[in-house]
Design a protein around this motif. Sequence first.
Motif, PDB file in Angstrom:
ATOM      1  N   THR A 166       9.056  -3.331  -9.134  1.00  0.00           N
ATOM      2  CA  THR A 166      10.071  -2.444  -8.564  1.00  0.00           C
ATOM      3  C   THR A 166      10.152  -1.165  -9.387  1.00  0.00           C
ATOM      4  OG1 THR A 166      11.374  -4.287  -7.685  1.00  0.00           O
ATOM      5  CG2 THR A 166      12.521  -2.189  -8.035  1.00  0.00           C
ATOM      6  N   ALA A 167       9.906  -0.029  -8.759  1.00  0.00           N
ATOM      7  CA  ALA A 167       9.881   1.265  -9.465  1.00  0.00           C
ATOM      8  C   ALA A 167       9.691   2.373  -8.439  1.00  0.00           C
ATOM      9  CB  ALA A 167       8.770   1.304 -10.507  1.00  0.00           C
ATOM     10  N   VAL A 168       9.770   3.614  -8.929  1.00  0.00           N
ATOM     11  CA  VAL A 168       9.431   4.788  -8.122  1.00  0.00           C
ATOM     12  C   VAL A 168       8.017   5.201  -8.513  1.00  0.00           C
ATOM     13  CG1 VAL A 168       9.975   7.178  -7.558  1.00  0.00           C
ATOM     14  CG2 VAL A 168      11.820   5.543  -7.965  1.00  0.00           C
ATOM     15  N   TYR A 169       7.121   5.276  -7.539  1.00  0.00           N
ATOM     16  CA  TYR A 169       5.717   5.603  -7.800  1.00  0.00           C
ATOM     17  C   TYR A 169       5.417   7.013  -7.308  1.00  0.00           C
ATOM     18  CZ  TYR A 169       4.974   0.674  -8.847  1.00  0.00           C
ATOM     19  OH  TYR A 169       5.045  -0.576  -9.416  1.00  0.00           O
ATOM     20  N   ASN A 170       4.781   7.806  -8.184  1.00  0.00           N
ATOM     21  CA  ASN A 170       4.420   9.186  -7.861  1.00  0.00           C
ATOM     22  C   ASN A 170       2.922   9.391  -8.041  1.00  0.00           C
ATOM     23  OD1 ASN A 170       7.358   9.394  -9.151  1.00  0.00           O
ATOM     24  ND2 ASN A 170       7.128  11.069  -7.686  1.00  0.00           N
ATOM     25  N   CYS A 171       2.328  10.150  -7.125  1.00  0.00           N
ATOM     26  CA  CYS A 171       0.947  10.597  -7.309  1.00  0.00           C
ATOM     27  C   CYS A 171       0.974  12.034  -7.849  1.00  0.00           C
ATOM     28  CB  CYS A 171       0.161  10.528  -5.999  1.00  0.00           C
ATOM     29  SG  CYS A 171       0.882  11.448  -4.627  1.00  0.00           S
ATOM     30  N   ARG A 172      -0.076  12.404  -8.603  1.00  0.00           N
ATOM     31  CA  ARG A 172      -0.110  13.737  -9.214  1.00  0.00           C
ATOM     32  C   ARG A 172      -1.537  14.242  -9.229  1.00  0.00           C
ATOM     33  NH1 ARG A 172       0.745  14.715 -15.555  1.00  0.00           N
ATOM     34  NH2 ARG A 172      -1.521  14.440 -15.444  1.00  0.00           N
ATOM     35  N   VAL A 173      -1.709  15.549  -8.965  1.00  0.00           N
ATOM     36  CA  VAL A 173      -3.006  16.216  -9.099  1.00  0.00           C
ATOM     37  C   VAL A 173      -2.790  17.504  -9.888  1.00  0.00           C
ATOM     38  CG1 VAL A 173      -3.921  15.248  -6.953  1.00  0.00           C
ATOM     39  CG2 VAL A 173      -2.766  17.467  -6.908  1.00  0.00           C
ATOM     40  N   TRP A 174      -3.883  17.990 -10.480  1.00  0.00           N
ATOM     41  CA  TRP A 174      -3.870  19.251 -11.212  1.00  0.00           C
ATOM     42  C   TRP A 174      -2.825  19.269 -12.325  1.00  0.00           C
ATOM     43  CZ3 TRP A 174      -4.876  24.089  -7.696  1.00  0.00           C
ATOM     44  CH2 TRP A 174      -6.087  23.919  -7.026  1.00  0.00           C
ATOM     45  N   SER A 175      -2.445  18.152 -12.820  1.00  0.00           N
ATOM     46  CA  SER A 175      -1.552  17.977 -13.980  1.00  0.00           C
ATOM     47  C   SER A 175      -0.105  18.424 -13.766  1.00  0.00           C
ATOM     48  CB  SER A 175      -2.105  18.703 -15.220  1.00  0.00           C
ATOM     49  OG  SER A 175      -1.942  20.110 -15.125  1.00  0.00           O
ATOM     50  N   TYR A 176       0.181  19.137 -12.678  1.00  0.00           N
ATOM     51  CA  TYR A 176       1.563  19.599 -12.485  1.00  0.00           C
ATOM     52  C   TYR A 176       2.044  19.488 -11.043  1.00  0.00           C
ATOM     53  CZ  TYR A 176      -0.436  23.970 -10.675  1.00  0.00           C
ATOM     54  OH  TYR A 176      -1.130  24.901  -9.946  1.00  0.00           O
ATOM     55  N   GLY A 181       3.730  14.315  -5.916  1.00  0.00           N
ATOM     56  CA  GLY A 181       4.220  13.941  -4.594  1.00  0.00           C
ATOM     57  C   GLY A 181       5.707  13.650  -4.644  1.00  0.00           C
ATOM     58  N   GLY A 182       6.293  13.419  -3.481  1.00  0.00           N
ATOM     59  CA  GLY A 182       7.734  13.166  -3.413  1.00  0.00           C
ATOM     60  C   GLY A 182       8.138  11.805  -3.936  1.00  0.00           C
ATOM     61  N   GLY A 183       7.175  10.896  -4.137  1.00  0.00           N
ATOM     62  CA  GLY A 183       7.481   9.584  -4.681  1.00  0.00           C
ATOM     63  C   GLY A 183       7.775   8.551  -3.601  1.00  0.00           C
ATOM     64  N   THR A 184       7.537   7.287  -3.957  1.00  0.00           N
ATOM     65  CA  THR A 184       7.861   6.151  -3.089  1.00  0.00           C
ATOM     66  C   THR A 184       8.680   5.145  -3.886  1.00  0.00           C
ATOM     67  OG1 THR A 184       5.891   6.368  -1.696  1.00  0.00           O
ATOM     68  CG2 THR A 184       6.949   4.211  -1.774  1.00  0.00           C
ATOM     69  N   GLN A 185       9.873   4.835  -3.381  1.00  0.00           N
ATOM     70  CA  GLN A 185      10.730   3.839  -4.022  1.00  0.00           C
ATOM     71  C   GLN A 185      10.307   2.459  -3.526  1.00  0.00           C
ATOM     72  OE1 GLN A 185      13.672   3.973  -6.247  1.00  0.00           O
ATOM     73  NE2 GLN A 185      13.064   1.815  -6.234  1.00  0.00           N
ATOM     74  N   LEU A 186       9.736   1.652  -4.446  1.00  0.00           N
ATOM     75  CA  LEU A 186       9.300   0.305  -4.099  1.00  0.00           C
ATOM     76  C   LEU A 186      10.323  -0.700  -4.618  1.00  0.00           C
ATOM     77  CD1 LEU A 186       7.198  -1.712  -3.038  1.00  0.00           C
ATOM     78  CD2 LEU A 186       6.078  -1.590  -5.282  1.00  0.00           C
ATOM     79  N   ASN A 187      10.872  -1.479  -3.688  1.00  0.00           N
ATOM     80  CA  ASN A 187      11.817  -2.539  -4.037  1.00  0.00           C
ATOM     81  C   ASN A 187      11.203  -3.884  -3.663  1.00  0.00           C
ATOM     82  OD1 ASN A 187      13.811  -0.657  -4.842  1.00  0.00           O
ATOM     83  ND2 ASN A 187      14.458  -0.390  -2.717  1.00  0.00           N
ATOM     84  N   VAL A 188      10.964  -4.729  -4.651  1.00  0.00           N
ATOM     85  CA  VAL A 188      10.405  -6.048  -4.423  1.00  0.00           C
ATOM     86  C   VAL A 188      11.535  -7.062  -4.509  1.00  0.00           C
ATOM     87  CG1 VAL A 188       8.686  -7.745  -5.138  1.00  0.00           C
ATOM     88  CG2 VAL A 188       8.216  -5.300  -5.415  1.00  0.00           C
ATOM     89  N   THR A 189      11.735  -7.844  -3.457  1.00  0.00           N
ATOM     90  CA  THR A 189      12.843  -8.789  -3.388  1.00  0.00           C
ATOM     91  C   THR A 189      12.307 -10.206  -3.142  1.00  0.00           C
ATOM     92  OG1 THR A 189      13.144  -8.615  -0.992  1.00  0.00           O
ATOM     93  CG2 THR A 189      14.247  -6.962  -2.351  1.00  0.00           C
ATOM     94  N   GLN A 214       0.841  -1.188   0.000  1.00  0.00           N
ATOM     95  CA  GLN A 214       0.000   0.000   0.000  1.00  0.00           C
ATOM     96  C   GLN A 214       0.882   1.245   0.000  1.00  0.00           C
ATOM     97  OE1 GLN A 214      -2.818  -0.144   3.257  1.00  0.00           O
ATOM     98  NE2 GLN A 214      -4.338  -1.186   1.995  1.00  0.00           N
ATOM     99  N   LEU A 215       0.673   2.108  -0.991  1.00  0.00           N
ATOM    100  CA  LEU A 215       1.413   3.366  -1.104  1.00  0.00           C
ATOM    101  C   LEU A 215       0.426   4.501  -0.850  1.00  0.00           C
ATOM    102  CD1 LEU A 215       3.445   2.556  -4.352  1.00  0.00           C
ATOM    103  CD2 LEU A 215       3.990   1.992  -1.975  1.00  0.00           C
ATOM    104  N   HIS A 216       0.764   5.379   0.100  1.00  0.00           N
ATOM    105  CA  HIS A 216      -0.153   6.447   0.522  1.00  0.00           C
ATOM    106  C   HIS A 216       0.271   7.787  -0.067  1.00  0.00           C
ATOM    107  CE1 HIS A 216      -2.248   4.088   3.754  1.00  0.00           C
ATOM    108  NE2 HIS A 216      -1.170   3.354   3.583  1.00  0.00           N
ATOM    109  N   CYS A 217      -0.745   8.580  -0.403  1.00  0.00           N
ATOM    110  CA  CYS A 217      -0.512   9.932  -0.932  1.00  0.00           C
ATOM    111  C   CYS A 217      -1.508  10.859  -0.254  1.00  0.00           C
ATOM    112  CB  CYS A 217      -0.692   9.938  -2.450  1.00  0.00           C
ATOM    113  SG  CYS A 217      -0.528  11.577  -3.211  1.00  0.00           S
ATOM    114  N   ALA A 218      -1.051  11.610   0.767  1.00  0.00           N
ATOM    115  CA  ALA A 218      -1.922  12.526   1.524  1.00  0.00           C
ATOM    116  C   ALA A 218      -2.020  13.863   0.796  1.00  0.00           C
ATOM    117  CB  ALA A 218      -1.385  12.729   2.929  1.00  0.00           C
ATOM    118  N   LEU A 219      -3.228  14.428   0.775  1.00  0.00           N
ATOM    119  CA  LEU A 219      -3.492  15.675   0.054  1.00  0.00           C
ATOM    120  C   LEU A 219      -3.782  16.791   1.060  1.00  0.00           C
ATOM    121  CD1 LEU A 219      -3.999  17.136  -2.669  1.00  0.00           C
ATOM    122  CD2 LEU A 219      -6.382  16.377  -2.518  1.00  0.00           C
TER     123      LEU A 219
END
Length: 417
Positions: free
Chosen positions: A165-175, A178-186, A94-99
């Motif tokens: 495995t990737a860096v996940y970013n949330c985005r609003v208003w097209s620009y 968020g700071g991103g979450t580095q997900l590493n699956v091992t 679960q990756l959270h993105c607070a607004l």
Amino acid sequence: MTTMELVSTLRARGSLEKEYHLTERFRSYRDTSNSSFTLTVTDVVHSDSAVYYCRVWGAIHGNGTQLIVTNPADDPILVQDPPISKVPEGVTVQLHCALYNASVNVTDVHWYHQRPGNKIEWALSHFVNDSVSRSGYISDRFQSYRNVVSNSYILTISHSSISDTAVYNCRVWSYIYGGGTQLNVTVANPPVPIQSPSQESITEGQSARLWCTMKNAAVGNTDVHWYRRLPGQDMEWVLTHEAGGSVRRRPGFTERFQPSRNSSSSSFILIVTKVKVNDSADYYCRVWGDSSGNGTRLIVIKADKGGSSKVLVSILVSILVLVLLFCILITAICYVKKWACFQQRLKPEGCSTKAMNTVYATVTAETEVNTQAATNVTASEQSEMCYADIHFRQQKKAPKLKVTEETTEYAVIKRAQ
């Protein structure tokens, strides 16, 4: 109700015709490579906020694009947590993105990811009507949710795989990103965090120490994320203590919340200084994204400002009462001993109490009536001897006291005889 107005017309030959009230800030372009038209608005102002439509052939309209021009100080803020998540293959992430400065109920969210060595790519969009649009290579293992209580978006990835495995970013208003979450699956065995104590009660103003001991992993190269759940509320991220030593805190959490590591006991520690009553909550440590501890319930007791002084006063009063009773007891014992000693000193050896009383009775009788002394002498010979013995003992102990025969009551008795 506003009406639609013409902004500009781009002729097939390339000429641009604008309405008289529009400036050079509005420019239209044609891109033949992707068969599209582009309207560019430079130096936008608040009055440019509107829904813009493209139209061809006189009556065919596009679905429109809403442009919202805001004050940068009022722009939404996106806070993602955890910043780094390391999980074993197959678990649910679960990756959270607070607004902040906006509501998730009226704002679309767009999720992007960037795999190692690739460009950032759009993954899915979650619209205000709860419809979800996914990229072609994103399966329904990826689900987006809204949490109205915490005003946040949640991206859930079930049955995670190495390819996630990737860096996940949330985005609003097209620009706004968020700071991103580095997900590493091992493929490694997941660690097991164990928290202690299960409950901690502490008085307001003191410091609390919450421990999280690691099994199957070392604390020196593992990020730890601390969460808490207030009574009746959802879980919220508090801070992250990265393996490199840096600390990231959720807005609103000050340096009263301090994380640390103890390598000798393989433990993470969350220190809460100068605790307040509203710090009472269940605190959890989490590593690798979804490996959480069993939790520690922190109970902060409101300080009784006058309680300590009252207890101290009652203790002092009790001590004083005990000392006073002890003094009275000692004094009573001393008086009893002194009286017994005095009685023992006055009583000659071989003389009973009855004989002593007889002496004093005889002396008194002889003093009042001298004419009857002769008849009583025989009955009180032994008493006279006791009384004489008393005077003898008193004279030995107090030689300075001179008693003459003429002045003693004994002489009176003798004369009467």
